[in-house]
Scaffold this active site. Structure first.
Site, short mmCIF file in Angstrom:
data_model
loop_
_atom_site.label_atom_id
_atom_site.label_comp_id
_atom_site.label_asym_id
_atom_site.label_seq_id
_atom_site.Cartn_x
_atom_site.Cartn_y
_atom_site.Cartn_z
N PHE A 16 0.87 -1.18 0.00
CA PHE A 16 0.00 0.00 0.00
C PHE A 16 0.90 1.23 0.00
CE2 PHE A 16 -2.37 3.52 1.71
CZ PHE A 16 -3.53 3.46 0.96
N ASP B 7 9.62 2.99 1.45
CA ASP B 7 8.45 3.80 1.78
C ASP B 7 8.30 3.77 3.30
OD1 ASP B 7 5.96 4.83 2.35
OD2 ASP B 7 4.96 3.88 0.65
N LYS C 62 3.25 11.81 6.60
CA LYS C 62 2.40 11.64 7.78
C LYS C 62 2.92 12.40 9.00
CE LYS C 62 0.09 7.41 6.27
NZ LYS C 62 -1.16 8.08 5.88
#
Length: 396
Positions: free
Chosen positions: A138, A223, A252
């Site tokens: 994801f 990531d 984030k």
């Protein structure tokens, strides 16, 4: 609360399935809904709120900068961007920084950059570059990213898709090695697959991936949008295996729960190839974002949040491991990135997430049978124990 839910259902696109709780205030690990009920947040906005809700020092940086200068675009320079570069590069030992807004933008940026590197440096024939990715990944929901998703819900009826990707099983270094060709530009991987259910690869997997990339002149892209900035008990999850990526993606928590900020961190070989006009963002690197990110990084380090994540993660995991039995199939975790996988016969994770909400704890299910727990990194031992008691009462 009913009025809010009705308006959302009537006017909003149905792209999420949130719990029916309407939050209005947050401090630290605690949030309050419009009816005055208080909850311990065990999701932390998918790790975007690592520093806790409304951290006062980040809030002060935000309000101070908002009152001075918020946006210039990159047509002009601002006095926060260079300082942001300096702070982030020093902390992560990076050579180049490219600021963006969302995590998905950082991923798309990395894909563009390594393709350019493949053509200009490695000598891959034009438009033949390949990037190896992992099944069950994801990395976001843009059209480019879902082109290499294996989740039918993300892909169905959104094609045609972007070519140039090879998919291998996560955690399988032999499969990675077999997928490498002369046209391979990069290997893009999450150190821990968060959305898939906190799937931790076998020990040594990332170290071997690093060695394969080096031996075959391939860029390793990690990531770390969810795993980075303290979540796993280290600044970056790569540190658990003592490696360094060629490109690292952060986001984030870089915005401290206040503002969307992401960045691609790189050696000079890749980002150094980009020229004016080839990539950019109106909001990427704006002074408000940079001031917020600088404060977010500062409190993360100065207040010992990374070390706390390691200690509280060990405590939390120990509690959860006591639950394995008739309902709980497996418990996984590193730092404060934790998951409980239920047996299929337990009836799905959603019912237990709803039960936790009624007991004052907010978490989220993923892939039907998994519950993720990822509280802000400021959680205390007493709060971990409090959460564990409620989880045990539901998953007994």
């Amino acid at each position: 609360m009913t009025d809010f839910l009705e308006i959302e259902r009537r006017l909003g696109a149905n792209t999420y399935k949130p719990l029916d709780v309407v939050l209005t205030e947050g401090r630290g690990v605690w949030v309050t809904d419009v009816d005055g009920n208080r909850y311990l947040d065990c999701l932390a906005a998918y790790s975007a709120v690592n520093q806790g809700h409304c951290h006062p020092k980040i809030l002060a940086a935000l309000t101070r900068q908002a009152g001075r200068l918020a946006l210039t675009s990159r047509a002009f320079r601002n006095d926060q961007l260079a300082l942001f570069y300096e702070d982030l590069a020093r902390l992560t030992k990076s050579h180049k920084v490219l600021p963006m807004n969302s995590g998905a933008e950082a991923v798309e940026t990395a894909i563009k950059a390594v393709r350019k590197w493949a053509y200009q440096v490695k000598g891959v024939p034009r438009d033949r570059a390949e990037i190896i990715v992992c099944a069950d990944n994801f990395h976001g929901r843009t059209l480019g990213i879902i082109s290499f998703s294996t989740d039918p819900g993300s892909r169905d009826e959104f094609g045609p898709f972007l070519p140039g990707f090879r998919i291998v099983p996560f955690g399988d270094a032999d499969a990675l090695q077999a997928a490498i060709t002369p046209n391979t530009a990069a290997f893009l991987v999450e150190p821990i697959q968060g959305e898939a259910g906190v799937i931790i690869p076998p020990a040594g997997y990332l170290a071997r991936a690093r060695a394969l990339c080096t031996a075959n002149t391939i860029m390793l892209i990690l990531d770390e949008i969810q795993t980075g900035l303290g979540r796993t008990g280290r600044l970056l999850a790569e540190e658990h295996e003592g490696i360094e990526a060629d490109l690292t993606l952060v986001g984030k928590a870089l915005g401290g729960g206040f503002y969307p900020v992401s960045a691609v961190l790189s050696n000079s070989d890749v980002l150094g190839l980009l020229q004016p006009g080839q990539h950019g963002s109106t909001f990427g690197g704006n002074p408000l974002a940079c001031a917020v990110a600088r404060a977010s990084l500062r409190v993360l380090v100065e207040e010992g949040m990374i070390e706390n994540a390691a200690a509280m993660g060990t405590r939390f995991l120990s509690h959860l491991q006591n639950l394995e039995g008739n309902i709980v199939r497996e418990v996984r975790g590193r730092g404060l990135m934790l998951a409980v996988e239920l047996h299929p016969e337990a009836g799905g994770a959603r019912r237990y997430v709803e039960a936790l909400r009624k007991r004052g704890l907010l978490a989220k299910e993923t892939h039907d049978h998994i519950i993720r727990f990822a509280p802000p990194l400021v959680i205390t031992a007493d709060e971990v124990d409090w959460a564990a008691e409620r989880i045990a009462s539901v998953l007994h």
